[in-house]
Design an enzyme around this catalytic site. Structure first.
Site, PDB file in Angstrom:
ATOM      1  N   PHE A   1       0.809  -1.220   0.000  1.00  0.00           N
ATOM      2  CA  PHE A   1       0.000   0.000   0.000  1.00  0.00           C
ATOM      3  C   PHE A   1       0.845   1.274   0.000  1.00  0.00           C
ATOM      4  CE2 PHE A   1      -2.436  -3.413   1.985  1.00  0.00           C
ATOM      5  CZ  PHE A   1      -3.607  -3.381   1.236  1.00  0.00           C
TER       6      PHE A   1
ATOM      7  N   GLY B   1      -4.287  11.547  -9.875  1.00  0.00           N
ATOM      8  CA  GLY B   1      -3.533  11.028 -11.020  1.00  0.00           C
ATOM      9  C   GLY B   1      -2.611   9.926 -10.540  1.00  0.00           C
TER      10      GLY B   1
ATOM     11  N   CYS C   1      -1.386   4.457 -10.004  1.00  0.00           N
ATOM     12  CA  CYS C   1      -2.250   3.439  -9.392  1.00  0.00           C
ATOM     13  C   CYS C   1      -3.746   3.732  -9.466  1.00  0.00           C
ATOM     14  CB  CYS C   1      -1.852   3.232  -7.942  1.00  0.00           C
ATOM     15  SG  CYS C   1      -0.247   2.460  -7.815  1.00  0.00           S
TER      16      CYS C   1
HETATM   17  C1  UDX Z   1      -1.658   5.339  -4.172  1.00  0.00           C
HETATM   18  C2  UDX Z   1      -2.137   4.760  -2.818  1.00  0.00           C
HETATM   19  O1  UDX Z   1      -2.245   5.812  -1.868  1.00  0.00           O
HETATM   20  C3  UDX Z   1      -1.186   3.675  -2.326  1.00  0.00           C
HETATM   21  O2  UDX Z   1      -1.703   3.091  -1.146  1.00  0.00           O
HETATM   22  C4  UDX Z   1      -1.056   2.610  -3.404  1.00  0.00           C
HETATM   23  O3  UDX Z   1      -0.141   1.616  -3.009  1.00  0.00           O
HETATM   24  C5  UDX Z   1      -0.606   3.243  -4.705  1.00  0.00           C
HETATM   25  O4  UDX Z   1      -1.511   4.282  -5.096  1.00  0.00           O
HETATM   26  P1  UDX Z   1       0.205   7.073  -4.981  1.00  0.00           P
HETATM   27  O5  UDX Z   1      -0.427   6.924  -6.319  1.00  0.00           O
HETATM   28  O6  UDX Z   1       1.676   6.965  -4.865  1.00  0.00           O
HETATM   29  O7  UDX Z   1      -0.411   5.984  -3.951  1.00  0.00           O
HETATM   30  O8  UDX Z   1      -0.192   8.513  -4.426  1.00  0.00           O
HETATM   31  P2  UDX Z   1      -1.282   9.139  -3.435  1.00  0.00           P
HETATM   32  O9  UDX Z   1      -0.558   9.900  -2.403  1.00  0.00           O
HETATM   33  O10 UDX Z   1      -2.257   8.147  -2.991  1.00  0.00           O
HETATM   34  O11 UDX Z   1      -2.003  10.189  -4.416  1.00  0.00           O
HETATM   35  C6  UDX Z   1      -2.708   9.778  -5.584  1.00  0.00           C
HETATM   36  C7  UDX Z   1      -3.355  10.990  -6.248  1.00  0.00           C
HETATM   37  O12 UDX Z   1      -4.391  11.515  -5.433  1.00  0.00           O
HETATM   38  C8  UDX Z   1      -2.399  12.156  -6.479  1.00  0.00           C
HETATM   39  O13 UDX Z   1      -2.675  12.760  -7.724  1.00  0.00           O
HETATM   40  C9  UDX Z   1      -2.689  13.109  -5.333  1.00  0.00           C
HETATM   41  O14 UDX Z   1      -2.373  14.448  -5.630  1.00  0.00           O
HETATM   42  C10 UDX Z   1      -4.192  12.920  -5.189  1.00  0.00           C
HETATM   43  N1  UDX Z   1      -4.688  13.248  -3.850  1.00  0.00           N
HETATM   44  C11 UDX Z   1      -4.330  12.508  -2.764  1.00  0.00           C
HETATM   45  C12 UDX Z   1      -5.582  14.321  -3.699  1.00  0.00           C
HETATM   46  O15 UDX Z   1      -5.926  15.006  -4.655  1.00  0.00           O
HETATM   47  N2  UDX Z   1      -6.076  14.595  -2.456  1.00  0.00           N
HETATM   48  C13 UDX Z   1      -5.736  13.861  -1.356  1.00  0.00           C
HETATM   49  O16 UDX Z   1      -6.241  14.166  -0.260  1.00  0.00           O
HETATM   50  C14 UDX Z   1      -4.829  12.795  -1.511  1.00  0.00           C
END
Ligand code: UDX
Length: 435
Positions: free
Chosen positions: A152, A261, A264
């Site tokens: 995760f 974005g 994942c």
């Molecule tokens: C995600 C999951 O969180 C992680 O558990 C999994 O293993 C892989 O996918 P990641 O893609 O690295 O991780 O980034 P994350 O921090 O989750 O952010 C994903 C997207 O959501 C980003 O574009 C981020 O900017 C956006 N986001 C995240 C928001 O817009 N608001 C938030 O509150 C959190």
């Protein structure tokens, strides 16, 4: 216990290095020989704060090994993690499992003693059944177990997320034999408080997709609330606080921004719908989330055009172009959908990113630092929440008016005493928009 990780991408490399750091012998395997040679020299293929030091330290201590000899690595190991990529397939929705199955076939030919084979790659429910079938072709079932153990960790926070997760999920159809081994392997993590969840293999596979889809839903929900806040005159930061403090909802992943974005959420939400289709179950919520998230990028492009008034030949500078901070990853980054709309309207775009120039943006001007973005544009868009954008040098903005569109709500309108700056943000009332 001798461990081997097949695939040195994000998940494989970070997990492999950290298991070595816990004192295990870990062999990291990749069929990209250049990558392996570089890793031996301490050259890391991904941008992840702190990872290079850990690789060098554990490699020097002879706990961490790098090789392209997959057959020997499997033979020498008791636990084999499959951590190869499962990108979106050519149909644009399903997870492409050809790498996983190819590795399973190689494993099947190298089982010389009992082994636990663990899928750490994100794989659709029932993939473990197929992996087991492939390996069984050349082996008796008593010689191996196939376990699901999703990861995760987040890009940019990977080391901390791996060391201090909320939970470790393990799914096996033979928990009697595999649970103890995995409990021992994860002891350095569970000892610090992470919950160890043991379940069936199919449940474990589904947990990963359900988690990512749920988080994507949370983000999409708050982004829609942000749209509403802008027209009714409320503040989305307060709404997030007001609902997030309810323990049933939880405060994390409620930051409104420029759509989700990355590598994942976009891929896994689509794959979950496909899994639903396969089992004749309509994933209505997830479908709507994807639609809303796509629409958001278009809404934001329109908002930029509206802010510019007459967009033709106006200069817009983007601060950060990756899908979030602390990564150089451009996969499914939001701005890739925003730029074409702006270019079509004749907008001149430049950008600065702390991780350097991007090959995906060859037609846009790259600037070497944020100051150059601040002084040369009509509008500055804060696209990514890097810490260095939290204290921009606005004193550089002197003569002409500058507009700022803060897509991450890093600032408050009240922080701008410089009357040459007009500040716009996300999901805040009209009064908060202008300084
Ligand atoms: C995600 C999951 O969180 C992680 O558990 C999994 O293993 C892989 O996918 P990641 O893609 O690295 O991780 O980034 P994350 O921090 O989750 O952010 C994903 C997207 O959501 C980003 O574009 C981020 O900017 C956006 N986001 C995240 C928001 O817009 N608001 C938030 O509150 C959190």
């Amino acid at each position: 216990m001798k461990i081997c990780f097949i695939g040195t991408g994000y998940v494989g490399l970070v997990s492999g290095v950290l298991f070595a750091d816990f004192g295990n012998k870990v062999i990291c395997v990749d069929n990209n020989k250049k990558k392996i040679e570089n890793l031996k020299k301490g050259i890391i293929p991904i941008f992840e704060p702190g990872l290079d030091e850990l690789v060098i330290r554990n490699y020097k201590s002879k706990r961490l090994f790098f090789t392209s000899d997959i057959n020997k690595a499997i033979k020498d190991s008791d636990i084999i993690f499959i951590a190869v990529g499962t990108p979106t397939a050519k149909d644009g929705v399903s997870a492409d499992l050809k790498n996983v199955y190819a590795v399973a076939k190689i494993i099947s030919k190298n089982i010389n003693k009992y082994k636990i084979i663990i899928t750490k790659s994100t794989v659709p429910v029932c993939t473990g059944d197929e992996v087991e079938k492939i390996i069984k072709k050349n082996n008796s079932i008593s010689k191996f177990d196939v376990v699901s153990n999703p990861e995760f960790l987040r890009e940019g926070e990977a080391i901390r997320d791996f060391r201090y997760p909320d939970r470790v999920v393990v799914g096996s159809n033979n928990l009697k034999k595999t649970k103890l081994v995995l409990e021992k392997l994860y002891e350095p993590i569970t000892k610090k408080g992470a919950k160890f969840i043991a379940t069936t293999r199919r449940s474990s596979e589904l947990i990963k997709y359900a988690a990512n889809a749920f988080l994507a839903t949370k983000i999409t929900f708050i982004n829609e609330i942000a749209n509403l806040c802008e027209v009714v005159g409320s503040n989305v930061d307060d709404i997030a606080l007001g609902i997030g403090t309810d323990a049933r909802i939880g405060s994390r992943f409620l930051r409104a921004g420029p759509a989700y974005g990355g590598s994942c959420f976009p891929k896994d939400t689509k794959a979950l719908i496909k899994i639903g289709d396969k089992f004749k179950t309509d994933m209505t919520v997830v479908k709507t989330v994807i639609k809303s998230n796509e629409k958001r990028k278009s809404i934001l492009a329109d908002r930029i055009i509206e802010i510019l008034g007459k967009p033709k030949n106006k200069k817009v500078g983007f601060l950060g172009v990756t899908f979030k901070a602390n990564t150089d990853d451009m996969r499914d980054t939001q701005c890739l959908k925003i730029f074409p709309k702006l270019l079509k309207k004749g907008v001149k775009i430049s950008y600065y990113d702390p991780t350097g120039e991007k090959k995906e943006l060859k037609n846009l001007k790259y600037k070497k630092n944020s100051d150059e973005i601040l002084i040369n544009n009509d509008l500055v868009v804060i696209h990514t929440e890097w810490d260095e954008f939290r204290s921009l040098n606005f004193s550089k903005v002197k003569s002409k008016k500058l507009m700022i569109f803060d897509m991450r709500n890093l600032y408050q309108a009240s922080s701008f005493s410089n009357k040459n700056i007009i500040y716009y943000s996300i999901g805040r009332s009209l009064n908060d928009k202008k300084a």
